[in-house]
Design a protein around this motif. Structure first.
Motif, short mmCIF file in Angstrom:
data_model
loop_
_atom_site.label_atom_id
_atom_site.label_comp_id
_atom_site.label_asym_id
_atom_site.label_seq_id
_atom_site.Cartn_x
_atom_site.Cartn_y
_atom_site.Cartn_z
N ALA A 92 0.94 -1.17 -0.05
CA ALA A 92 -0.10 -0.02 -0.03
C ALA A 92 0.87 1.28 0.02
N VAL A 93 0.22 2.39 -0.24
CA VAL A 93 1.05 3.55 -0.02
C VAL A 93 0.50 3.99 1.60
N TYR A 94 1.47 4.26 2.43
CA TYR A 94 1.57 4.56 3.86
C TYR A 94 1.41 6.29 4.20
N TYR A 95 0.71 6.67 4.66
CA TYR A 95 0.57 8.13 5.10
C TYR A 95 0.52 8.31 6.52
N CYS A 96 0.95 9.39 6.95
CA CYS A 96 0.70 9.64 8.34
C CYS A 96 -0.12 11.02 8.50
N ASN A 97 -0.60 11.19 9.70
CA ASN A 97 -1.64 12.36 10.05
C ASN A 97 -1.74 12.51 11.69
N ALA A 98 -2.07 13.69 11.95
CA ALA A 98 -2.64 13.73 13.30
C ALA A 98 -3.91 12.89 13.48
N VAL A 99 -4.20 12.32 14.42
CA VAL A 99 -5.37 11.76 14.66
C VAL A 99 -6.44 12.12 15.70
N ARG A 100 -7.66 11.79 15.59
CA ARG A 100 -8.76 11.80 16.49
C ARG A 100 -9.41 10.46 16.54
N GLY A 101 -9.26 9.66 17.57
CA GLY A 101 -9.53 8.46 17.65
C GLY A 101 -8.79 7.60 16.57
N VAL A 102 -9.60 7.05 15.65
CA VAL A 102 -8.70 6.42 14.44
C VAL A 102 -9.06 7.24 13.05
N GLN A 103 -9.40 8.41 13.29
CA GLN A 103 -9.88 9.21 12.10
C GLN A 103 -8.57 10.23 11.92
N PRO A 104 -8.34 10.50 10.72
CA PRO A 104 -7.49 11.44 10.47
C PRO A 104 -7.90 12.94 10.91
N GLN A 105 -7.07 13.62 11.47
CA GLN A 105 -7.60 15.12 11.93
C GLN A 105 -7.54 16.17 10.92
N PHE A 106 -6.42 16.15 9.87
CA PHE A 106 -6.26 16.95 9.04
C PHE A 106 -6.73 16.59 7.61
N ASP A 107 -7.06 17.41 6.63
CA ASP A 107 -7.57 17.14 5.48
C ASP A 107 -6.44 16.95 4.52
N SER A 108 -5.39 17.88 4.67
CA SER A 108 -4.02 17.68 3.76
C SER A 108 -3.37 16.57 4.32
N TRP A 109 -2.85 15.88 3.13
CA TRP A 109 -2.13 14.72 3.46
C TRP A 109 -0.77 14.90 2.79
N GLY A 110 0.29 14.13 3.24
CA GLY A 110 1.65 14.19 2.57
C GLY A 110 1.58 13.31 1.03
N GLN A 111 2.56 13.12 0.69
CA GLN A 111 2.98 12.38 -0.84
C GLN A 111 2.82 10.89 -0.53
N GLY A 112 2.83 10.48 0.99
CA GLY A 112 3.08 9.01 1.13
C GLY A 112 4.12 8.27 0.75
N THR A 113 4.41 6.96 1.01
CA THR A 113 5.61 6.35 0.66
C THR A 113 5.16 5.18 0.25
N GLN A 114 5.55 4.47 -0.66
CA GLN A 114 4.92 3.13 -1.32
C GLN A 114 5.78 1.87 -0.58
N VAL A 115 4.87 1.05 0.00
CA VAL A 115 5.46 -0.37 0.43
C VAL A 115 5.18 -1.31 -0.46
N THR A 116 5.75 -2.24 -1.03
CA THR A 116 5.63 -3.08 -1.78
C THR A 116 6.10 -4.47 -1.28
N VAL A 117 5.38 -5.46 -1.08
CA VAL A 117 5.54 -6.68 -0.49
C VAL A 117 5.70 -7.87 -1.41
N SER A 118 6.68 -8.41 -1.95
CA SER A 118 6.53 -9.59 -2.80
C SER A 118 6.38 -11.02 -2.30
N SER A 119 5.74 -11.74 -2.72
CA SER A 119 5.65 -13.03 -2.03
C SER A 119 6.74 -14.24 -2.69
#
Length: 119
Positions: A92-119
């Protein structure tokens, strides 16, 4: 808003490990609970893990519990996600954000970082 920049993703074989980082700026990082989210192709973005502003408590999605560890360094305004025993379904593409519970707090996101796991 908080400016967020994720890094550390890559291609790894199943069973491998990665450590993601999230550099934050623009807000007082140390006063916010923070979290990681991920979005796989064709799926909605989902919650992965969160950490209290002080770092004293954490919470994980069932799908990553026991394999991922979230941590933070408030002096460096940086959030981390140590990922072990990676599975192809962690791809997946992984993102960080401030949180309230399990919901993101801010509408703006970074570019994310791609994680690819091969079998």
């Amino acid at each position: 808003q908080m400016q967020l920049a994720e890094s550390g993703g890559g291609l790894v074989q199943a069973g491998g490990s990665l450590r993601l980082s999230c550099a934050a700026s623009g807000r007082t990082f140390s006063t916010y609970g923070m979290g990681w989210f991920r979005q796989a192709p064709g799926k909605e973005r989902e919650f992965v893990a969160r950490i209290h502003w002080s770092g004293v408590s954490t919470y994980y999605a069932d799908s990553v519990k026991g394999r991922f560890v979230i941590s933070r360094d408030n002096a460096k305004n940086t959030l981390y996600l140590q990922m072990r025993s990676l599975k192809p379904e962690d791809t997946a593409v992984y993102y960080c954000n401030a949180v309230r519970g399990v919901q993101p707090q801010f509408d703006s996101w970074g570019q994310g970082t791609q994680v690819t796991v091969s079998s």
